[in-house]
Design an enzyme around this catalytic site. Structure first.
Site, PDB file in Angstrom:
ATOM      1  N   GLU A 196      -2.567  -2.839  -2.430  1.00 14.70           N
ATOM      2  CA  GLU A 196      -4.240  -2.061  -1.796  1.00 14.70           C
ATOM      3  C   GLU A 196      -5.125  -0.784  -1.875  1.00 14.70           C
ATOM      4  O   GLU A 196      -3.603  -0.240  -2.161  1.00 14.70           O
ATOM      5  CB  GLU A 196      -3.581  -2.292  -0.077  1.00 14.70           C
ATOM      6  CG  GLU A 196      -5.049  -1.384   0.682  1.00 14.70           C
ATOM      7  CD  GLU A 196      -4.302  -1.634   2.246  1.00 14.70           C
ATOM      8  OE1 GLU A 196      -5.546  -1.575   3.356  1.00 14.70           O
ATOM      9  OE2 GLU A 196      -3.808  -2.110   2.993  1.00 14.70           O
ATOM     10  N   ASP A 253      -6.933  -4.458  10.776  1.00 10.65           N
ATOM     11  CA  ASP A 253      -6.596  -2.968  10.948  1.00 10.65           C
ATOM     12  C   ASP A 253      -6.861  -1.509  11.654  1.00 10.65           C
ATOM     13  O   ASP A 253      -8.063  -1.293  11.267  1.00 10.65           O
ATOM     14  CB  ASP A 253      -6.195  -2.770   9.357  1.00 10.65           C
ATOM     15  CG  ASP A 253      -5.140  -1.061   9.064  1.00 10.65           C
ATOM     16  OD1 ASP A 253      -4.354  -0.692   9.963  1.00 10.65           O
ATOM     17  OD2 ASP A 253      -4.934  -0.855   7.742  1.00 10.65           O
ATOM     18  N   TRP A 287       0.798  -1.331  -0.129  1.00  4.87           N
ATOM     19  CA  TRP A 287      -0.089   0.138  -0.243  1.00  4.87           C
ATOM     20  C   TRP A 287       0.635   1.349   0.408  1.00  4.87           C
ATOM     21  O   TRP A 287       1.679   0.888   0.749  1.00  4.87           O
ATOM     22  CB  TRP A 287      -0.216  -0.100   0.897  1.00  4.87           C
ATOM     23  CG  TRP A 287      -1.906   1.386   1.630  1.00  4.87           C
ATOM     24  CD1 TRP A 287      -2.648   1.958   0.667  1.00  4.87           C
ATOM     25  CD2 TRP A 287      -0.870   2.580   2.098  1.00  4.87           C
ATOM     26  NE1 TRP A 287      -3.462   2.986   0.899  1.00  4.87           N
ATOM     27  CE2 TRP A 287      -2.398   3.753   1.602  1.00  4.87           C
ATOM     28  CE3 TRP A 287      -0.451   2.991   3.015  1.00  4.87           C
ATOM     29  CZ2 TRP A 287      -2.263   4.803   2.124  1.00  4.87           C
ATOM     30  CZ3 TRP A 287      -0.163   4.016   3.933  1.00  4.87           C
ATOM     31  CH2 TRP A 287      -1.113   4.889   3.553  1.00  4.87           C
ATOM     32  N   ASP A 306      -9.613   3.706  11.701  1.00  4.41           N
ATOM     33  CA  ASP A 306      -9.108   2.713  12.169  1.00  4.41           C
ATOM     34  C   ASP A 306      -9.521   2.622  13.636  1.00  4.41           C
ATOM     35  O   ASP A 306      -8.532   2.668  14.233  1.00  4.41           O
ATOM     36  CB  ASP A 306      -7.658   3.102  11.597  1.00  4.41           C
ATOM     37  CG  ASP A 306      -7.389   2.975  10.242  1.00  4.41           C
ATOM     38  OD1 ASP A 306      -7.595   1.675  10.043  1.00  4.41           O
ATOM     39  OD2 ASP A 306      -6.656   3.821   9.946  1.00  4.41           O
ATOM     40  N   HIS A 354      -8.148  -5.908   5.154  1.00  2.46           N
ATOM     41  CA  HIS A 354      -8.399  -5.268   6.858  1.00  2.46           C
ATOM     42  C   HIS A 354      -9.576  -4.989   7.159  1.00  2.46           C
ATOM     43  O   HIS A 354     -10.026  -4.300   6.454  1.00  2.46           O
ATOM     44  CB  HIS A 354      -6.819  -3.953   5.959  1.00  2.46           C
ATOM     45  CG  HIS A 354      -5.880  -4.490   5.739  1.00  2.46           C
ATOM     46  ND1 HIS A 354      -4.891  -3.498   5.640  1.00  2.46           N
ATOM     47  CD2 HIS A 354      -5.807  -5.691   5.906  1.00  2.46           C
ATOM     48  CE1 HIS A 354      -4.062  -4.286   5.349  1.00  2.46           C
ATOM     49  NE2 HIS A 354      -3.564  -5.442   5.695  1.00  2.46           N
ATOM     50  N   HIS A 414     -11.200   2.591   3.217  1.00  4.64           N
ATOM     51  CA  HIS A 414     -10.333   2.908   2.155  1.00  4.64           C
ATOM     52  C   HIS A 414     -11.562   3.418   0.787  1.00  4.64           C
ATOM     53  O   HIS A 414     -10.800   3.189  -0.495  1.00  4.64           O
ATOM     54  CB  HIS A 414      -9.779   1.651   1.437  1.00  4.64           C
ATOM     55  CG  HIS A 414      -8.515   2.095   2.850  1.00  4.64           C
ATOM     56  ND1 HIS A 414      -7.181   1.478   2.254  1.00  4.64           N
ATOM     57  CD2 HIS A 414      -7.899   2.610   3.501  1.00  4.64           C
ATOM     58  CE1 HIS A 414      -6.307   1.513   3.051  1.00  4.64           C
ATOM     59  NE2 HIS A 414      -7.160   2.387   3.878  1.00  4.64           N
ATOM     60  N   LYS A 426      -7.266   2.651  -2.152  1.00  6.54           N
ATOM     61  CA  LYS A 426      -7.853   3.534  -1.474  1.00  6.54           C
ATOM     62  C   LYS A 426      -8.140   4.570  -1.979  1.00  6.54           C
ATOM     63  O   LYS A 426      -7.989   5.449  -3.220  1.00  6.54           O
ATOM     64  CB  LYS A 426      -6.419   4.108  -0.091  1.00  6.54           C
ATOM     65  CG  LYS A 426      -7.294   4.820   0.672  1.00  6.54           C
ATOM     66  CD  LYS A 426      -6.005   5.571   1.727  1.00  6.54           C
ATOM     67  CE  LYS A 426      -6.244   5.554   3.048  1.00  6.54           C
ATOM     68  NZ  LYS A 426      -5.212   5.904   4.062  1.00  6.54           N
ATOM     69  N   ASP A 463     -10.062  -2.741   1.833  1.00 10.49           N
ATOM     70  CA  ASP A 463      -9.817  -2.224   2.965  1.00 10.49           C
ATOM     71  C   ASP A 463     -11.037  -1.570   3.742  1.00 10.49           C
ATOM     72  O   ASP A 463     -11.543  -0.676   2.755  1.00 10.49           O
ATOM     73  CB  ASP A 463      -8.951  -1.047   3.466  1.00 10.49           C
ATOM     74  CG  ASP A 463      -8.663  -0.849   4.865  1.00 10.49           C
ATOM     75  OD1 ASP A 463      -9.496  -0.083   5.279  1.00 10.49           O
ATOM     76  OD2 ASP A 463      -7.443  -0.748   5.203  1.00 10.49           O
ATOM     77  N   ASP A 518     -11.206   6.840   7.246  1.00 15.25           N
ATOM     78  CA  ASP A 518     -10.198   5.693   7.054  1.00 15.25           C
ATOM     79  C   ASP A 518     -10.508   6.244   8.694  1.00 15.25           C
ATOM     80  O   ASP A 518      -9.111   6.956   9.450  1.00 15.25           O
ATOM     81  CB  ASP A 518      -9.697   5.807   6.156  1.00 15.25           C
ATOM     82  CG  ASP A 518      -8.030   4.939   6.365  1.00 15.25           C
ATOM     83  OD1 ASP A 518      -8.742   3.816   7.264  1.00 15.25           O
ATOM     84  OD2 ASP A 518      -7.413   4.658   6.016  1.00 15.25           O
TER      85      ASP A 518
END
Length: 417
Positions: free
Chosen positions: A225, A325, A184, A295, A285, A261, A227, A258, A293
């Site tokens: 990956e 993640d 990524w 997290d 993820h 993302h 985004k 993800d 994003d």
């Protein structure tokens, strides 16, 4: 009287009435490995460049005491989390988590710099996954790495990613478990660019160079990956969803989805079956994007359950590598691991406890009334009793008992740092 066993006996009967074998569901759950991300334990700092500020849209908020400052401390914290998580799993490392006293840069990393991680993984029966670290570095300050127009900068990151793949292969060979090496990069523009094509052409050229050496596919799986946008790249991201999905399909590598993302109203659960129509393997993820994003620690919300349902209902989990993640520095970091991983497992268990064949038949028959009735009624089934029994079978505390252990660990270990 064992309340957990008694509750499980009742739950087992109720699920049996639906044609669901709870023992088989637990057996299948025990075979699914979760890749636990090391960076929750130290707020994504790593050990190679401890004074380097986080960049690339990476932000860990909070200052809860007890963050790991050395590889030994991080492994100690991971061991504590693993004691409270049922099953055998994998640990996901970034390149900056090398364990070495050498002064090296990212284009100099070698398997020997991660030998202690391999020894530890062998001792604990764990697999390892890996990631090149293409952020939080002076050569990423321009906002571009693998798609940089500066050949020297691009060459630096190409070399770093090549070495990361070799380390992934080393992990796979040493541990007998395939390592997923995921690429990524945060490359992109804050404002609207004139030329969207050139950076993507450079990114493709870089990836082609990185992947030019064929590695043992039993030991290393390459993944890319995407985004949609990031902090500092709000208007344009080189590695978009379309770019990486097409690249993964064309080059027979894994694609990474993800949960944070994509646009806030997009859900990766709805993409899993489509991606696996055209790729052999998929990397997830799993995160929680409260505001895009962000997290946050994974909770047992609707999207997590839908992700698990997609994986289980058509056995797609056998071609999917499930990684987490998130990084929350506002709460106990070890507890964050336990909460997040257990929630992923709980969602998988709930999906495994569905009478999927019957529900698919309702759908084929056009009996959408029964389909909806079953989907809603299953939410109230006693899956928690099955989960508690699964924990006890794996010698893991059930209920809130694990939290007492975390508090004791915080008092005896984390508070002393």
């Amino acid at each position: 009287m064992n309340r957990v066993t008694d509750a499980y006996s009742i739950a087992k009967e109720r699920y049996a009435a639906l044609g669901v074998d709870t023992d088989k569901a637990m057996e299948r759950l025990g075979q699914i490995k979760i890749s636990i991300h090391c960076w929750q334990g130290d707020d994504v700092i790593g050990f190679l460049f401890k004074d380097q500020e986080l960049t690339g849209g990476i932000q860990a908020t909070g200052n809860y005491p007890g963050a790991a400052h050395t590889p030994a401390q991080l492994r100690q914290d991971l061991e504590e989390a693993l004691r409270l998580i049922p099953g055998k799993h994998k640990i996901n490392l970034h390149s900056t988590y090398a364990d070495t006293d050498e002064k090296i840069d990212l284009d100099q990393i070698e398997p020997k710099h991660f030998a202690s991680w391999v020894d530890w993984a062998k001792k604990n029966g764990l697999g390892l996954d890996f990631n090149p670290t293409c952020f939080s570095h002076p050569k990423s300050e321009s906002g571009f790495t693998l798609s940089s127009a500066d050949e020297s900068i691009r060459g630096f990151w190409v070399e770093h990613c090549k070495r990361a793949r070799k380390i992934g292969e080393y992990f796979g060979k040493e541990l007998g478990q395939k390592c997923v090496t995921n690429i990524w990069v945060p490359d992109g523009y804050k404002d609207i660019p004139v030329d969207r094509l050139a950076p993507r052409m450079r990114l493709k050229k870089s990836l082609d160079e990185i992947l030019s050496e064929k590695l043992d596919p039993a030991c290393n799986l390459d993944a890319v990956e995407s985004k949609v946008f990031g902090i500092g790249s709000e208007s344009y991201v080189t590695g978009s969803h379309e770019f990486y999905l097409a690249y993964a399909v064309a080059n027979h590598i894994a694609y990474t989805l993800d949960a944070g993302h994509f646009h806030p109203t997009e859900y990766i659960s709805n993409k899993i079956s489509s991606v696996l129509m055209f790729t052999d393997e998929l990397l997830l993820h799993v995160s929680r994007p409260v505001r895009w994003d962000s997290d946050h620690v994974v909770i047992l919300d609707d999207e997590l359950q839908e992700i698990a349902n997609e994986l289980i209902r058509n056995d797609l989990y056998q071609r999917t590598h499930i990684g987490l993640d998130f990084f929350d520095a506002s709460i106990n970091r070890v507890a964050a691991w336990v909460i997040g991983v257990q929630n992923m497992q709980k969602a998988l268990l709930r999906a495994l406890l569905e009478p999927t064949a019957a529900m698919k038949q309702f759908e084929l028959d056009g009996d959408y009334t029964s389909r909806l009735a079953y989907m809603e009624q299953l939410k109230a089934m006693p899956w928690q009793a099955v989960w508690d029994y699964f924990c006890e079978k794996n010698n893991v505390p059930s209920g809130f008992a694990w939290l007492d252990e975390i508090r004791n660990y915080e008092k005896e270990v984390l508070s002393q740092r």
